[in-house]
Scaffold this motif. Structure first.
Motif, PDB file in Angstrom:
ATOM      1  N   UNK A 109       0.819  -1.215   0.000  1.00 35.40           N
ATOM      2  CA  UNK A 109       0.000   0.000   0.000  1.00 35.40           C
ATOM      3  C   UNK A 109       0.852   1.265   0.000  1.00 35.40           C
ATOM      4  N   UNK A 110       2.157   1.101  -0.126  1.00 36.94           N
ATOM      5  CA  UNK A 110       3.050   2.254  -0.195  1.00 36.94           C
ATOM      6  C   UNK A 110       4.489   1.811  -0.081  1.00 36.94           C
ATOM      7  N   UNK A 111       5.402   2.716  -0.352  1.00 40.62           N
ATOM      8  CA  UNK A 111       6.828   2.453  -0.168  1.00 40.62           C
ATOM      9  C   UNK A 111       7.303   3.119   1.117  1.00 40.62           C
ATOM     10  N   UNK A 112       8.545   2.845   1.471  1.00 43.06           N
ATOM     11  CA  UNK A 112       9.155   3.484   2.632  1.00 43.06           C
ATOM     12  C   UNK A 112      10.424   4.230   2.232  1.00 43.06           C
ATOM     13  N   UNK A 113      11.233   3.577   1.398  1.00 47.63           N
ATOM     14  CA  UNK A 113      12.474   4.198   0.953  1.00 47.63           C
ATOM     15  C   UNK A 113      12.992   3.442  -0.257  1.00 47.63           C
ATOM     16  N   UNK A 114      13.922   4.057  -0.959  1.00 49.68           N
ATOM     17  CA  UNK A 114      14.677   3.370  -2.003  1.00 49.68           C
ATOM     18  C   UNK A 114      16.157   3.495  -1.669  1.00 49.68           C
ATOM     19  N   UNK A 115      16.960   2.650  -2.305  1.00 50.70           N
ATOM     20  CA  UNK A 115      18.399   2.682  -2.043  1.00 50.70           C
ATOM     21  C   UNK A 115      18.754   1.971  -0.749  1.00 50.70           C
ATOM     22  N   UNK A 116      19.994   2.196  -0.313  1.00 49.93           N
ATOM     23  CA  UNK A 116      20.414   1.666   0.973  1.00 49.93           C
ATOM     24  C   UNK A 116      20.976   0.262   0.965  1.00 49.93           C
ATOM     25  N   UNK A 117      21.066  -0.399  -0.199  1.00 45.27           N
ATOM     26  CA  UNK A 117      21.714  -1.709  -0.265  1.00 45.27           C
ATOM     27  C   UNK A 117      23.120  -1.528  -0.805  1.00 45.27           C
ATOM     28  N   UNK A 118      24.108  -1.968  -0.048  1.00 45.17           N
ATOM     29  CA  UNK A 118      25.511  -1.809  -0.413  1.00 45.17           C
ATOM     30  C   UNK A 118      26.203  -3.168  -0.300  1.00 45.17           C
ATOM     31  N   UNK A 119      27.032  -3.498  -1.267  1.00 43.74           N
ATOM     32  CA  UNK A 119      27.792  -4.750  -1.221  1.00 43.74           C
ATOM     33  C   UNK A 119      29.204  -4.418  -0.763  1.00 43.74           C
ATOM     34  N   UNK A 120      29.587  -4.947   0.398  1.00 49.97           N
ATOM     35  CA  UNK A 120      30.901  -4.648   0.976  1.00 49.97           C
ATOM     36  C   UNK A 120      31.696  -5.925   1.164  1.00 49.97           C
ATOM     37  N   UNK A 121      33.022  -5.783   1.151  1.00 52.89           N
ATOM     38  CA  UNK A 121      33.906  -6.935   1.350  1.00 52.89           C
ATOM     39  C   UNK A 121      34.748  -6.751   2.604  1.00 52.89           C
ATOM     40  N   UNK A 122      35.173  -7.869   3.145  1.00 52.76           N
ATOM     41  CA  UNK A 122      35.996  -7.872   4.361  1.00 52.76           C
ATOM     42  C   UNK A 122      37.403  -7.403   4.046  1.00 52.76           C
ATOM     43  N   UNK A 123      37.917  -6.532   4.903  1.00 49.85           N
ATOM     44  CA  UNK A 123      39.297  -6.087   4.761  1.00 49.85           C
ATOM     45  C   UNK A 123      40.225  -7.289   4.881  1.00 49.85           C
ATOM     46  N   UNK A 124      41.128  -7.442   3.933  1.00 47.00           N
ATOM     47  CA  UNK A 124      42.027  -8.589   3.929  1.00 47.00           C
ATOM     48  C   UNK A 124      41.532  -9.755   3.096  1.00 47.00           C
ATOM     49  N   UNK A 125      40.316  -9.641   2.551  1.00 45.23           N
ATOM     50  CA  UNK A 125      39.767 -10.725   1.731  1.00 45.23           C
ATOM     51  C   UNK A 125      40.334 -10.737   0.320  1.00 45.23           C
ATOM     52  N   UNK A 126      40.932  -9.618  -0.070  1.00 42.40           N
ATOM     53  CA  UNK A 126      41.450  -9.512  -1.430  1.00 42.40           C
ATOM     54  C   UNK A 126      40.389  -9.145  -2.449  1.00 42.40           C
ATOM     55  N   UNK A 127      39.200  -8.833  -1.983  1.00 40.68           N
ATOM     56  CA  UNK A 127      38.098  -8.507  -2.890  1.00 40.68           C
ATOM     57  C   UNK A 127      38.007  -6.990  -3.046  1.00 40.68           C
ATOM     58  N   UNK A 128      38.293  -6.523  -4.244  1.00 41.42           N
ATOM     59  CA  UNK A 128      38.233  -5.093  -4.523  1.00 41.42           C
ATOM     60  C   UNK A 128      37.199  -4.747  -5.587  1.00 41.42           C
TER      61      UNK A 128
END
Length: 330
Positions: A109-128
């Motif tokens: 019956x309505x929205x609340x917000x858009x955005x706010x999803x972020x994909x982050x990696x662990x420091x030291x994982x080697x994922x950049x």
């Protein structure tokens, strides 16, 4: 086709144990209880603002007792809605879609917000970057939840999928408030993080932003949270539903007009539920990645559902006719 008898049978069995009743006529002089559900996430800030400012109470009137219930994930929220434990509230679009398809009587019956999803990696994982995620372990709140679908849609378009559908990524689940400790312990490599938890991990454990909100699938168009209620409420108590939506709209407008105060309310609301006191600068960072709105686009909901089907979270391509009801936000 929706299996309406499923909701009827569940309601008949459990109505005596429901926390809030909506069976009384809207004009009754007797007090009744309406329970609102939400999560301790930034995109549920309108519920926290409405609670702190007593907006639901003001709109529903003195004969209605308003209660609040928080949930760790969409699955438990939707179960509470189906059984009448709550009468409405905020939830991710993914769980709402899955339950609509499976026969639960629910409407957006309505929205609340858009955005706010972020994909982050662990420091030291080697994922950049996204290329480095192949063969790694990622976490989302639930399998097939909103943030999971957003991430897996993005990765599938890049040619990388989870083990669930024959790919290389390992998928685990957990509450976003626990992501930080799991990063510290090295249990996971990547997190599909709803704000403010992405900003928390950036500040506390040097997490790296791999896919920002602006790039992740449906990042700036899909409601990160939607307001829902049951068919029963709409059919039998539409006046009360309108008052719930009016209070929600007031909360969204208040947030956009008073962001500094709304941030303080949200910090306090999250702390009350999770015992985590977030720093204001962290919340301000998360706020910049989130847009608060009560408007909802049915076409975007359908596109998201089609993607859930492509990822095999759904057995059939969904038909969302009758799912999005914008009559209350006009």
């Amino acid at each position: 086709m929706k299996k309406r008898f499923v909701f009827f049978m569940i309601g008949a069995l459990l109505i005596l144990g429901a926390c809030g009743g909506n069976s009384e006529a809207s004009g009754s002089s007797e007090s009744e209880t309406v329970t609102i559900g939400y999560f301790p996430n930034l995109n549920h800030a309108p519920a926290m603002v409405a609670k702190q400012k007593e907006m639901y109470e003001d709109h529903l009137g003195e004969n209605v007792n308003v209660e609040y219930q928080t949930f760790p994930d969409g699955s438990t929220f939707m179960k509470a809605l189906a059984t009448g434990e709550i009468q409405g509230g905020l939830v991710g679009p993914g769980p709402a879609m899955n339950n609509f398809i499976s026969g639960v009587d629910v409407q957006i019956i309505g929205a609340s917000s858009t955005g706010g999803t972020v994909i982050v990696s662990r420091d030291g994982s080697g994922i950049e970057s996204w290329e480095d995620i192949e063969g790694k372990t990622f976490i989302s709140p639930r399998v097939g939840c909103t943030h999971d679908v957003q991430f897996e849609t993005y990765m599938k378009e890049k040619g990388i999928t989870s083990e669930r559908i024959g790919g290389s990524m390992t998928h685990v689940t957990g509450e976003p408030a626990r992501y930080q400790s799991m990063f510290e312990n090295g249990d996971i490599d990547v997190a599909t993080a709803p704000e403010p938890w992405a900003s928390v991990m950036e500040a506390e454990v040097d997490a790296n932003v791999v896919i920002p909100t602006s790039d992740v699938s449906f990042g700036e168009t899909l409601p990160a949270a939607v307001m829902v209620t049951s068919d029963d409420m709409i059919e039998n108590n539409s006046e009360q539903v309108q008052k719930l939506v009016d209070a929600h709209k007031e909360a969204v407008q208040y947030i956009n007009e008073n962001p500094d105060v709304a941030i303080d309310i949200t910090i306090e609301g999250i702390a009350d539920i999770t015992d985590q006191q977030l720093e204001k600068n962290v919340m301000e960072s998360a706020w910049e990645r989130t847009d608060f709105t009560y408007e909802v686009d049915a076409d975007v909901i359908q596109e998201f559902g089609n993607s859930s089907y492509d990822l095999q979270f759904l057995k059939e391509k969904p038909n969302f006719e009758g799912f999005v009801n914008t009559s209350f936000i006009q």
